[in-house]
Scaffold this motif. Structure first.
Motif, mmCIF file in Angstrom:
data_model
loop_
_atom_site.group_PDB
_atom_site.id
_atom_site.type_symbol
_atom_site.label_atom_id
_atom_site.label_comp_id
_atom_site.label_asym_id
_atom_site.label_seq_id
_atom_site.Cartn_x
_atom_site.Cartn_y
_atom_site.Cartn_z
ATOM 1 N N TYR A 407 0.842 -1.201 0.000
ATOM 2 C CA TYR A 407 0.000 0.000 0.000
ATOM 3 C C TYR A 407 0.877 1.251 0.000
ATOM 4 O O TYR A 407 0.627 2.215 -0.706
ATOM 5 C CB TYR A 407 -0.913 0.000 1.230
ATOM 6 N N ARG A 412 -1.192 7.383 -2.363
ATOM 7 C CA ARG A 412 -2.589 7.013 -2.613
ATOM 8 C C ARG A 412 -3.488 8.237 -2.488
ATOM 9 O O ARG A 412 -3.328 9.044 -1.565
ATOM 10 C CB ARG A 412 -3.043 5.976 -1.589
ATOM 11 N N SER A 413 -4.440 8.320 -3.397
ATOM 12 C CA SER A 413 -5.456 9.358 -3.328
ATOM 13 C C SER A 413 -6.769 8.712 -2.932
ATOM 14 O O SER A 413 -6.948 7.508 -3.106
ATOM 15 C CB SER A 413 -5.592 10.025 -4.697
ATOM 16 N N TYR A 414 -7.690 9.508 -2.387
ATOM 17 C CA TYR A 414 -8.993 8.959 -2.006
ATOM 18 C C TYR A 414 -9.677 8.334 -3.216
ATOM 19 O O TYR A 414 -10.509 7.453 -3.100
ATOM 20 C CB TYR A 414 -9.869 10.040 -1.369
ATOM 21 N N ASP A 416 -8.304 6.410 -5.310
ATOM 22 C CA ASP A 416 -7.811 5.041 -5.516
ATOM 23 C C ASP A 416 -8.487 4.034 -4.581
ATOM 24 O O ASP A 416 -8.394 2.838 -4.784
ATOM 25 C CB ASP A 416 -6.303 4.960 -5.233
ATOM 26 N N LEU A 417 -9.079 4.554 -3.526
ATOM 27 C CA LEU A 417 -9.600 3.650 -2.497
ATOM 28 C C LEU A 417 -11.011 3.185 -2.842
ATOM 29 O O LEU A 417 -11.722 3.899 -3.524
ATOM 30 C CB LEU A 417 -9.593 4.355 -1.131
ATOM 31 N N THR A 455 -11.379 4.419 3.066
ATOM 32 C CA THR A 455 -11.654 5.594 3.888
ATOM 33 C C THR A 455 -12.646 5.163 4.970
ATOM 34 O O THR A 455 -13.356 4.173 4.791
ATOM 35 C CB THR A 455 -12.299 6.717 3.049
ATOM 36 N N GLU A 565 -1.263 6.600 4.716
ATOM 37 C CA GLU A 565 -1.931 7.848 4.361
ATOM 38 C C GLU A 565 -2.621 7.748 3.017
ATOM 39 O O GLU A 565 -2.283 6.902 2.197
ATOM 40 C CB GLU A 565 -0.905 8.994 4.250
ATOM 41 N N TYR A 566 -3.576 8.636 2.838
ATOM 42 C CA TYR A 566 -4.062 8.918 1.487
ATOM 43 C C TYR A 566 -4.409 10.394 1.456
ATOM 44 O O TYR A 566 -4.624 11.023 2.508
ATOM 45 C CB TYR A 566 -5.268 8.054 1.108
ATOM 46 N N THR A 573 -3.706 15.041 4.075
ATOM 47 C CA THR A 573 -3.539 13.601 4.242
ATOM 48 C C THR A 573 -4.480 13.072 5.312
ATOM 49 O O THR A 573 -4.785 13.751 6.296
ATOM 50 C CB THR A 573 -2.096 13.259 4.641
ATOM 51 N N PRO A 576 -6.085 5.877 6.366
ATOM 52 C CA PRO A 576 -7.074 4.885 5.900
ATOM 53 C C PRO A 576 -7.409 3.890 7.005
ATOM 54 O O PRO A 576 -6.703 3.813 8.003
ATOM 55 C CB PRO A 576 -6.351 4.183 4.756
#
Length: 727
Positions: A407, A412-414, A416-417, A455, A565-566, A573, A576
């Motif tokens: 991970y 990572r951006s929101y 991507d989740l 998230t 983090e994302y 940031t 998650p």
RNA sequence: GCUGCCGUAGCUCAGUGGUAGAGCGCGUCCUUGGUAAGGACGAGGUCGUGGGUUCAAGUCCCACCGGCAGCUCCA
């Protein structure tokens, strides 16, 4: 004059001193006969105690437990434990009594006894119990103050009971006892009205145990038994036990060539033979396909990782006892590791320290600036600094830290989740030797693992989807009967990480989704993992036994420890949330359980050998090969029986090998361009064209039909929690 | 890990101090058959490993390894 309220809401006044039996008698004499115990204010109580002693409520809410209620069965069994103890005391001298609670299937009593009891003594003890039951003496309850209680058990020479009153029950001012004839025992109760209510019982086994479960304490003899309200129920239970023995996966696994264990490979290290491996591969392929449909991504990770990784995750050295020892790159590694532990425990002296330094020097570590005169924690810090430059690996005890690194590998951006990383991850745990059990408890196991990173807002949907996945995969192997245990934190305890707010949110989310799912679930406070609440699947098999298989766990701890983090839509940031989940648990345990569930007779889609082709005589072999080719083209796993034997023998062998379908091919079949099909369950299905037979089997295979499971009508086998009646 | 029991042919087991046995399975041959065992012959074991006792050990003793039952444990 107490007023009683029955479950249907009706209330009625009774004279002072009335008992549950009196209430039952006022309804019908027959009901009184069947009444075993009662429930007042939600607690199971004696049916022969005055009701106003049992409750302050007005009216007193009363429920009668008769021979049909599970609660009554527990009371019966505990009373039977007393009867057994009484019989043992009549037959042996100097019997010390420990505890005698009920279990899911019966009861036991622990005795401190110089004479060893063996199964040969059972008839003698059972005969004595039968005599006691025939006398049908009542169970009489009385209360004593602490001092009186100690005096009584002292007079009775019951040292263990004395100790228990003085330590375990230190906070109780008043203690209850039950008397039955000459037998008196410290006991919380409740009990049946009299011993005559025990209509069926049997001693089951004898085993060793320890006072209060601690191996440092006195060794005791534990006598197991069971009891029922009628002989028919007991017979059904005993048959179930026999059936369970017949289904033992260790026996069937050997018999059918599914798996093996080798002394030379090591304890708890399962070797999957071709047939077992076929079943496993089919299950894995099935899950992989399903995960792809549900947005999971496959990953692979190695079988070792640096010790530092597990120090960060918190699993090392916390779980060190149940891990294989670390692998050290430097020969001094183990020495330093050992010395560090000694320093930590404070068990050192200067001579030992000099020896340690000399030994370290010998193998290439002079440690010239070792802080000899400084406190232990500085020495530990010094050694840790050295270790930091060394290679130290652990066979991985779990997959999460590896997936966490994946991970972290990219920002990572929101958007991507959720990220869903799935792997059949093999982990190693050094379980105690006494815990190992065939495939069910092993030291190397492969989890059908995945970690979801999402998230906080996504947790609910992800959890819901996970439940759905578990339901689907269990249904595909015919496991439709299960419940969920929701394990929550213990209120007020400080052994958990994460804020109360997060925990409240997590627990209420799990509870809400479980409620909406319609799955039966129970909650268990204090059973949560230290990093989050979890939902465990308790699955009932074909003969009614419960197994803990899949698990779904919410985790707020590892994201914190690994600083995950994302970037959110607010361009800052965020942390998650992780979900750990494994629908099967481990492939070893799951396949082991399936072997017992199906008694090794796997459904067509999972059977290692699906079709066996039997020629009527050797001249038919070329035709058998033609048929085999057609079945293989349709994707079936088939073999031809080449024995020079008659067809009866070949059929017998195939039946014993649990092959779902047999094809018998003789001249008549060949002339009509077909075959005779035999079902292992239904027997001969007669002649049919080859294409028709294949179409029939394809249908059964592709819809994953389950046809061979006996569904048991015996419920509660190995179910239920232990009930501690003895305080 | 603790307590108790156990370890003999591929499997299930018999053999309690005097040169290793059975059934099934396996191999070869005969048999060529219609829905749960056709017949004959044969191969296969340094009796878990290492010590000890004894004229002699599969058998008795000790240690270790492995298994089983129960206890304890299971991130």
């Amino acid at each position: 004059m107490p007023t009683i309220q029955l479950p249907d809401g009706t209330t009625k006044d009774f004279p002072a001193g009335s008992t549950a039996l009196d209430v039952a008698n006022s309804i019908s004499e027959r009901l009184m006969q069947q009444t075993i115990a009662a429930e007042v204010d939600g607690k199971t109580v004696d049916s022969m105690r005055p009701l106003e002693e049992l409750s302050e409520s007005d009216p007193i809410p009363l429920r009668l437990f008769t021979t049909r209620d599970d609660e009554a069965l527990g009371v019966l069994r505990h009373s039977c434990a007393h009867v057994m103890a009484r019989a043992v005391m009549r037959l042996y001298d100097g019997v010390g009594l420990a505890f005698g609670p009920t279990t899911g299937n019966g009861f036991y009593y622990d005795f401190d006894l110089a004479t060893p009891i063996s199964e040969e003594d059972f008839p003698k003890i059972e005969a004595e119990m039968q005599a006691i039951i025939k006398e049908a003496e009542p169970f009489e309850r009385f209360n004593l103050s602490r001092d009186e209680a100690v005096k009584l058990v002292d007079d009775l020479d019951q040292e263990l009971k004395t100790e228990h009153i003085q330590t375990g029950l230190a906070e109780h001012d008043s203690l209850s006892f039950y008397r039955q004839g000459e037998f008196v025992d410290l006991c919380r109760g409740p009990h049946i009205p009299h011993a005559g209510k025990i209509k069926a019982f049997k001693l089951l086994s004898i085993a060793g145990s320890y006072w209060k479960g601690d191996a440092n304490n006195k060794h005791l003899q534990r006598l197991y038994g069971t009891a029922f309200f009628d002989k028919k129920q007991m017979k059904a239970y005993l048959e179930q036990v026999e059936e369970a023995k017949r289904r033992d996966h260790r026996v069937l696994g050997k018999q059918h060539g599914l798996f093996t264990l080798s002394n030379d490979v090591g304890s708890g290290l399962c070797l999957w033979l071709p047939k077992g491996a076929t079943v496993r591969a089919l299950l894995e392929d099935f899950i992989k396909q399903e995960l792809l449909k549900r947005g999971y991504e496959p990953v692979y990770s190695p079988h070792v990782g640096r010790v530092e990784l597990y120090e960060t995750s918190g699993h090392f050295p916390y779980y060190r006892e149940s891990q294989f020892p670390p692998l050290f790159g430097h020969p001094a590694g183990q020495l330093v590791d050992y010395w560090k532990t000694q320093l930590g425990e404070g068990t050192i002296n200067d001579d030992a320290e000099s020896d340690f330094l000399a030994a370290a020097k010998d193998i290439g570590c002079p440690f010239d600036d070792y802080p000899f005169a400084k406190p232990a924690d500085e020495k530990i810090a010094y050694l840790k600094a050295w270790e930091k430059h060394q290679e130290r690996y652990l066979l991985k005890p779990m997959n999460c830290p590896h997936h966490v690194q994946m991970y972290k590998a990219i920002p990572r951006s929101y958007r991507d989740l959720p990220v869903r990383l799935a792997e059949f991850g093999t982990v190693y745990r050094h379980e105690q030797s006494g815990e190992l059990n065939g495939m069910l408890r092993v030291r190397g196991l492969t989890q059908d693992d995945a970690h979801l990173f999402c998230t906080p807002d996504q947790v609910e949907q992800e959890f819901k989807d996970t439940l759905d996945l578990v339901k689907f995969v269990l249904a595909s192997v015919g496991l439709e009967d299960y419940r969920v245990q929701l394990s929550l934190r213990e209120p007020g305890s400080d052994k958990y990480t994460g804020s109360d707010e997060l925990w409240d949110q997590a627990e209420s989310t799990l509870r809400r989704v479980l409620t909406e799912s319609g799955l039966p679930f129970s909650t268990a406070e204090g059973e949560a993992a230290f990093y989050g609440p979890k939902a465990d699947f308790m699955v009932s098999d074909a003969i009614g036994r419960e197994w803990q298989l899949g698990t779904v766990q919410l985790d707020y701890n590892l994201p914190e420890r690994f600083d995950l983090e994302y970037v959110g839509d607010d361009n800052t940031t965020h942390r998650p949330v992780m979900i750990h989940r494994a629908p099967f648990g481990s492939m070893e345990r799951f396949v082991g359980m399936l072997i017992e569930h199906f008694a090794a007779a796997f459904p067509l889609w999972l059977a290692p050998e699906q079709v066996r082709i039997l020629g009527l005589n050797d001249d038919m072999l070329p035709y058998c090969e033609e048929i085999q080719k057609e079945f293989r083209t349709a994707g079936f796993r088939t073999t031809i029986d080449h024995q020079s034997a008659n067809v009866k023998k070949k059929i017998r062998d195939a039946q014993l090998d649990l092959i779902p379908y047999m094809v018998v091919a003789g001249p008549k079949d060949k002339d009509q361009n077909g075959l005779s099909l035999r079902d292992r369950l239904e027997g001969d299905l007669g002649f049919m064209p080859t294409a028709d037979a294949i179409a029939k089997l394809v249908e059964e295979r592709d819809t994953r039909q389950i046809r061979q499971v006996i569904q048991s009508d015996f419920k509660g086998f190995q179910g239920g929690d232990e009930e501690a009646n003895s305080y």
